[in-house]
Design a protein around this motif. Structure first.
Motif, short mmCIF file in Angstrom:
data_model
loop_
_atom_site.label_atom_id
_atom_site.label_comp_id
_atom_site.label_asym_id
_atom_site.label_seq_id
_atom_site.Cartn_x
_atom_site.Cartn_y
_atom_site.Cartn_z
N LEU A 42 -6.11 2.93 -2.17
CA LEU A 42 -5.37 4.39 -2.25
C LEU A 42 -4.50 4.39 -3.53
CD1 LEU A 42 -5.21 5.71 1.37
CD2 LEU A 42 -6.94 6.34 -0.64
N MET A 43 -3.92 3.24 -3.46
CA MET A 43 -2.86 3.29 -4.75
C MET A 43 -3.20 3.08 -5.96
SD MET A 43 0.43 3.57 -3.74
CE MET A 43 1.21 3.19 -5.32
N SER A 44 -4.45 2.49 -6.04
CA SER A 44 -5.35 2.54 -7.24
C SER A 44 -5.66 3.81 -7.87
CB SER A 44 -6.47 1.47 -7.13
OG SER A 44 -6.02 0.18 -6.96
N VAL A 45 -6.23 4.58 -6.78
CA VAL A 45 -6.43 5.94 -7.03
C VAL A 45 -5.35 6.84 -7.52
CG1 VAL A 45 -7.53 7.97 -6.13
CG2 VAL A 45 -8.54 5.80 -5.53
N THR A 46 -4.21 6.60 -6.96
CA THR A 46 -3.15 7.32 -7.20
C THR A 46 -2.60 6.91 -8.67
OG1 THR A 46 -2.28 7.53 -4.96
CG2 THR A 46 -0.65 8.07 -6.61
N ASN A 47 -2.79 5.73 -9.07
CA ASN A 47 -2.48 5.37 -10.51
C ASN A 47 -3.45 6.04 -11.45
OD1 ASN A 47 -0.32 3.86 -9.75
ND2 ASN A 47 -1.45 1.94 -9.78
N GLY A 92 -1.29 16.79 3.28
CA GLY A 92 -0.37 15.51 2.69
C GLY A 92 0.13 14.60 3.50
N TYR A 93 1.17 15.30 4.41
CA TYR A 93 1.99 14.45 5.28
C TYR A 93 1.07 13.70 6.10
CZ TYR A 93 5.34 13.43 9.02
OH TYR A 93 5.88 12.61 9.88
N PHE A 94 0.11 14.46 6.94
CA PHE A 94 -0.54 13.85 7.90
C PHE A 94 -1.98 13.04 7.49
CE2 PHE A 94 0.89 17.79 10.27
CZ PHE A 94 1.42 17.00 11.51
N VAL A 95 -2.43 13.21 6.46
CA VAL A 95 -3.13 12.18 5.67
C VAL A 95 -2.43 10.77 5.40
CG1 VAL A 95 -4.34 12.04 3.61
CG2 VAL A 95 -4.71 14.21 4.80
N VAL A 96 -1.21 11.00 4.59
CA VAL A 96 -0.47 9.76 4.28
C VAL A 96 -0.22 8.98 5.33
CG1 VAL A 96 1.57 8.98 3.06
CG2 VAL A 96 0.21 10.73 1.86
N TRP A 97 0.45 9.44 6.48
CA TRP A 97 0.71 8.87 7.61
C TRP A 97 -0.43 8.31 8.55
CZ3 TRP A 97 5.39 6.44 7.13
CH2 TRP A 97 6.10 6.77 6.27
N SER A 98 -1.45 8.53 8.27
CA SER A 98 -2.68 8.04 9.22
C SER A 98 -3.26 7.08 8.49
CB SER A 98 -3.59 9.39 9.30
OG SER A 98 -2.95 10.55 9.97
N VAL A 99 -2.89 6.81 7.16
CA VAL A 99 -3.40 5.76 6.59
C VAL A 99 -3.30 4.20 7.19
CG1 VAL A 99 -3.90 4.46 4.32
CG2 VAL A 99 -4.12 6.84 4.38
N THR A 100 -4.25 3.45 7.50
CA THR A 100 -4.17 2.07 7.86
C THR A 100 -3.50 1.11 6.63
OG1 THR A 100 -6.26 1.24 7.46
CG2 THR A 100 -5.61 2.25 9.77
N PRO A 101 -2.58 0.33 7.08
CA PRO A 101 -2.13 -0.76 5.71
C PRO A 101 -3.22 -1.32 5.23
CG PRO A 101 -1.02 -1.23 7.76
CD PRO A 101 -1.90 -0.26 8.35
N ALA A 102 -4.66 -1.49 5.40
CA ALA A 102 -5.73 -2.08 4.77
C ALA A 102 -6.00 -1.24 3.54
CB ALA A 102 -6.78 -2.53 5.74
#
Length: 105
Positions: free
Chosen positions: A40-45, A25-35
């Motif tokens: 991804l926030m929508s999926v998290t919701n 999770g740490y490596f996936v989250v910090w590898s996400v580009t700002p675009a």
């Protein structure tokens, strides 16, 4: 040749899965580009809304059967945290979408 199965303690097995999930999770989250942050926030919701349904079910255990107080307590805590997560996710999503709007001159 005999095969001898080794028994692993279930706590150690689950702990190792949790530690592995933390690293992934740490490596996936910090590898996400700002675009990609807003989708991804929508999926998290959406995932948090599923947690809300589960928390409501856990909180209502006493009404369905002889559920323990621990289940109701943890269900209530999960409900509160998931609602905070959903609300915060919508705020962040709105802020990110506002960054892409053209400014009036």
């Amino acid at each position: 040749m005999e095969h001898v199965a080794q028994v692993v303690d279930p706590f150690i097995f689950r702990l190792s899965i949790f530690v592995l999930a933390v690293f992934v999770g740490y490596f996936v989250v910090w590898s996400v580009t700002p675009a990609l942050h807003t989708p991804l926030m929508s999926v998290t919701n959406a995932i948090s809304s599923v947690i809300v349904v589960g928390a409501l079910l856990a909180g209502g255990v006493a009404n369905v059967s002889s559920g323990s107080g621990w289940a109701r307590g943890f269900g209530f805590v999960a409900l509160v945290f998931a609602c905070i997560n959903i609300f915060g996710g919508f705020l962040v999503t709105q802020r990110m979408l506002a960054m892409y709007k053209k400014k009036a001159k």
